[in-house]
Design a protein around this motif. Sequence first.
Motif, PDB file in Angstrom:
ATOM      1  N   MET A   1      36.821  10.776  36.914  1.00 45.59           N
ATOM      2  CA  MET A   1      36.235  11.308  35.736  1.00 45.59           C
ATOM      3  C   MET A   1      36.247  12.956  36.328  1.00 45.59           C
ATOM      4  O   MET A   1      36.513  13.929  35.489  1.00 45.59           O
ATOM      5  CB  MET A   1      34.888  11.248  35.497  1.00 45.59           C
ATOM      6  N   ILE A   2      36.153  13.090  37.386  1.00 46.31           N
ATOM      7  CA  ILE A   2      36.058  14.615  37.970  1.00 46.31           C
ATOM      8  C   ILE A   2      37.434  15.246  37.919  1.00 46.31           C
ATOM      9  O   ILE A   2      37.597  16.507  37.362  1.00 46.31           O
ATOM     10  CB  ILE A   2      35.401  14.779  39.301  1.00 46.31           C
TER      11      ILE A   2
ATOM     12  N   ALA B   1      28.527   9.803  26.471  1.00 52.56           N
ATOM     13  CA  ALA B   1      29.610   9.174  25.370  1.00 52.56           C
ATOM     14  C   ALA B   1      30.870   9.445  25.761  1.00 52.56           C
ATOM     15  O   ALA B   1      31.685   8.346  25.793  1.00 52.56           O
ATOM     16  CB  ALA B   1      29.280   9.909  24.110  1.00 52.56           C
ATOM     17  N   THR B   2      31.487  10.640  26.402  1.00 54.69           N
ATOM     18  CA  THR B   2      32.798  10.919  26.697  1.00 54.69           C
ATOM     19  C   THR B   2      32.925   9.926  27.936  1.00 54.69           C
ATOM     20  O   THR B   2      34.204   9.395  28.030  1.00 54.69           O
ATOM     21  CB  THR B   2      33.103  12.179  27.074  1.00 54.69           C
ATOM     22  N   ILE B   3      32.009   9.890  28.741  1.00 50.45           N
ATOM     23  CA  ILE B   3      32.255   8.802  30.187  1.00 50.45           C
ATOM     24  C   ILE B   3      32.640   7.297  29.785  1.00 50.45           C
ATOM     25  O   ILE B   3      33.409   6.820  30.125  1.00 50.45           O
ATOM     26  CB  ILE B   3      31.167   9.050  31.102  1.00 50.45           C
ATOM     27  N   ALA B   4      31.704   7.069  28.837  1.00 53.43           N
ATOM     28  CA  ALA B   4      31.869   5.872  28.271  1.00 53.43           C
ATOM     29  C   ALA B   4      33.226   5.285  27.441  1.00 53.43           C
ATOM     30  O   ALA B   4      33.679   4.478  27.594  1.00 53.43           O
ATOM     31  CB  ALA B   4      30.740   5.582  27.208  1.00 53.43           C
ATOM     32  N   ALA B   5      33.630   6.319  26.688  1.00 55.68           N
ATOM     33  CA  ALA B   5      34.772   6.363  25.970  1.00 55.68           C
ATOM     34  C   ALA B   5      36.244   6.260  26.703  1.00 55.68           C
ATOM     35  O   ALA B   5      37.091   5.230  26.391  1.00 55.68           O
ATOM     36  CB  ALA B   5      34.810   7.568  24.833  1.00 55.68           C
ATOM     37  N   ARG B   6      35.963   6.995  27.931  1.00 53.37           N
ATOM     38  CA  ARG B   6      37.233   6.757  29.069  1.00 53.37           C
ATOM     39  C   ARG B   6      37.088   6.145  30.089  1.00 53.37           C
ATOM     40  O   ARG B   6      38.048   6.014  30.824  1.00 53.37           O
ATOM     41  CB  ARG B   6      37.227   8.386  29.368  1.00 53.37           C
ATOM     42  N   SER B   7      35.766   5.434  29.920  1.00 52.23           N
ATOM     43  CA  SER B   7      35.927   4.646  31.151  1.00 52.23           C
ATOM     44  C   SER B   7      36.859   3.489  31.479  1.00 52.23           C
ATOM     45  O   SER B   7      37.087   2.847  32.540  1.00 52.23           O
ATOM     46  CB  SER B   7      34.412   3.742  31.064  1.00 52.23           C
TER      47      SER B   7
ATOM     48  N   ALA C   1      27.522  13.167  45.018  1.00 56.10           N
ATOM     49  CA  ALA C   1      26.326  13.827  44.142  1.00 56.10           C
ATOM     50  C   ALA C   1      26.215  13.392  42.735  1.00 56.10           C
ATOM     51  O   ALA C   1      25.082  13.361  41.769  1.00 56.10           O
ATOM     52  CB  ALA C   1      26.404  15.316  44.186  1.00 56.10           C
ATOM     53  N   ALA C   2      27.480  12.766  42.196  1.00 51.95           N
ATOM     54  CA  ALA C   2      27.707  12.615  40.755  1.00 51.95           C
ATOM     55  C   ALA C   2      27.676  11.069  40.567  1.00 51.95           C
ATOM     56  O   ALA C   2      27.599  10.723  39.321  1.00 51.95           O
ATOM     57  CB  ALA C   2      28.851  13.111  40.378  1.00 51.95           C
ATOM     58  N   VAL C   3      27.697  10.283  41.506  1.00 52.18           N
ATOM     59  CA  VAL C   3      28.052   8.913  41.328  1.00 52.18           C
ATOM     60  C   VAL C   3      27.271   8.005  40.634  1.00 52.18           C
ATOM     61  O   VAL C   3      27.300   7.269  39.686  1.00 52.18           O
ATOM     62  CB  VAL C   3      28.687   8.085  42.540  1.00 52.18           C
ATOM     63  N   SER C   4      25.661   8.453  40.785  1.00 52.03           N
ATOM     64  CA  SER C   4      24.530   7.524  40.105  1.00 52.03           C
ATOM     65  C   SER C   4      24.670   8.032  38.724  1.00 52.03           C
ATOM     66  O   SER C   4      24.142   7.285  37.772  1.00 52.03           O
ATOM     67  CB  SER C   4      23.372   8.238  40.724  1.00 52.03           C
ATOM     68  N   VAL C   5      24.847   9.126  38.352  1.00 52.55           N
ATOM     69  CA  VAL C   5      24.968   9.455  36.939  1.00 52.55           C
ATOM     70  C   VAL C   5      26.310   8.917  36.298  1.00 52.55           C
ATOM     71  O   VAL C   5      25.903   8.061  35.097  1.00 52.55           O
ATOM     72  CB  VAL C   5      25.145  11.018  37.006  1.00 52.55           C
ATOM     73  N   VAL C   6      27.259   8.617  36.708  1.00 51.94           N
ATOM     74  CA  VAL C   6      28.267   7.712  35.852  1.00 51.94           C
ATOM     75  C   VAL C   6      28.003   6.317  36.001  1.00 51.94           C
ATOM     76  O   VAL C   6      28.265   5.708  35.302  1.00 51.94           O
ATOM     77  CB  VAL C   6      29.842   8.213  37.028  1.00 51.94           C
ATOM     78  N   ALA C   7      27.618   5.956  37.102  1.00 47.16           N
ATOM     79  CA  ALA C   7      27.101   4.588  37.268  1.00 47.16           C
ATOM     80  C   ALA C   7      26.213   4.019  36.336  1.00 47.16           C
ATOM     81  O   ALA C   7      25.936   2.876  35.956  1.00 47.16           O
ATOM     82  CB  ALA C   7      26.750   4.263  38.817  1.00 47.16           C
ATOM     83  N   ALA C   8      25.468   5.082  35.999  1.00 43.46           N
ATOM     84  CA  ALA C   8      24.034   4.749  34.957  1.00 43.46           C
ATOM     85  C   ALA C   8      24.719   4.534  33.562  1.00 43.46           C
ATOM     86  O   ALA C   8      23.903   3.782  32.609  1.00 43.46           O
ATOM     87  CB  ALA C   8      22.955   5.709  34.961  1.00 43.46           C
ATOM     88  N   VAL C   9      26.112   4.701  33.323  1.00 39.47           N
ATOM     89  CA  VAL C   9      26.492   4.728  31.883  1.00 39.47           C
ATOM     90  C   VAL C   9      26.705   3.249  31.635  1.00 39.47           C
ATOM     91  O   VAL C   9      27.657   2.507  32.368  1.00 39.47           O
ATOM     92  CB  VAL C   9      27.728   5.393  31.853  1.00 39.47           C
ATOM     93  N   PRO C  10      26.427   2.477  30.724  1.00 43.75           N
ATOM     94  CA  PRO C  10      26.301   0.898  30.517  1.00 43.75           C
ATOM     95  C   PRO C  10      27.802   0.715  30.250  1.00 43.75           C
ATOM     96  O   PRO C  10      28.144  -0.316  30.812  1.00 43.75           O
ATOM     97  CB  PRO C  10      25.709   0.703  29.308  1.00 43.75           C
ATOM     98  N   GLU C  11      28.755   1.247  29.672  1.00 44.62           N
ATOM     99  CA  GLU C  11      30.151   0.834  29.685  1.00 44.62           C
ATOM    100  C   GLU C  11      30.844   0.935  30.922  1.00 44.62           C
ATOM    101  O   GLU C  11      31.581   0.077  31.142  1.00 44.62           O
ATOM    102  CB  GLU C  11      30.773   1.800  28.558  1.00 44.62           C
ATOM    103  N   VAL C  12      30.439   1.926  31.742  1.00 40.94           N
ATOM    104  CA  VAL C  12      31.110   1.735  33.192  1.00 40.94           C
ATOM    105  C   VAL C  12      30.785   0.776  33.719  1.00 40.94           C
ATOM    106  O   VAL C  12      31.371  -0.127  34.413  1.00 40.94           O
ATOM    107  CB  VAL C  12      30.481   3.054  33.784  1.00 40.94           C
TER     108      VAL C  12
END
Length: 211
Positions: free
Chosen positions: A38-39, A49-55, A89-100
């Motif tokens: 993602m980075i 929403a974008t993280i979910a869409a591209r996961s 620093a960012a992994v917890s934020v991405v990991a919290a997205v349900p689709e991921v």
Amino acid sequence: MDGPSGSGKSSASRGVARALGLRYLDTGAMYRAITWWMIEQGVDLGDAATIAARSHEPVLTSGTDPDGPTIHVDGVDVGEPIRGSEVTAAVSVVAAVPEVRARLVAMQREIIGSGDIVVEGRDIGTVVAPAATVKVYLTASAEARAQRRTAELTGTTVEAQQAAMATRDTLDSTRKTDPLSMAVGAVELDTTALNLEEVIAAVLGLIKERT
């Protein structure tokens, strides 16, 4: 094997898998890998929403050899870059997205298959493999965890790591989807005063007792 950062999950899990001749899976590396992607893609990590869409886009491949676990994204070995401070620093934020989480949990269950594997993470006993024969929750004091992580990294301090871990612990344990918690039937093992060999021995003893 579940537990917070710095509790000794990775080293202990690999040691147990090696001792028993089993496969090993680091699920945290999978979340780090998708965060790294993602980075690299320039995705706004504040846009769930974008993280979910591209996961679904990155192709992840996890090796399961405890003597040399690997993680590739789109054919690229990312074992080293996913351990950098930016991903951490960012992994917890991405990991919290349900689709991921939904995508990676499905992958993890496929890798686990019929078993004969040691798996580490934050939701293994609660979500990924709740029927596992042996479930362990590793923990340690905040200071001990920070000291261990500081010893693994350069350019940081125990105080900085303790603050960073406190933030990540809060994010991981309060997220709405699959929060970090001790699974029903899991055995809690405090590793604060134990060295690696003692932790491995304790887990092996538990496995012998349970199987």
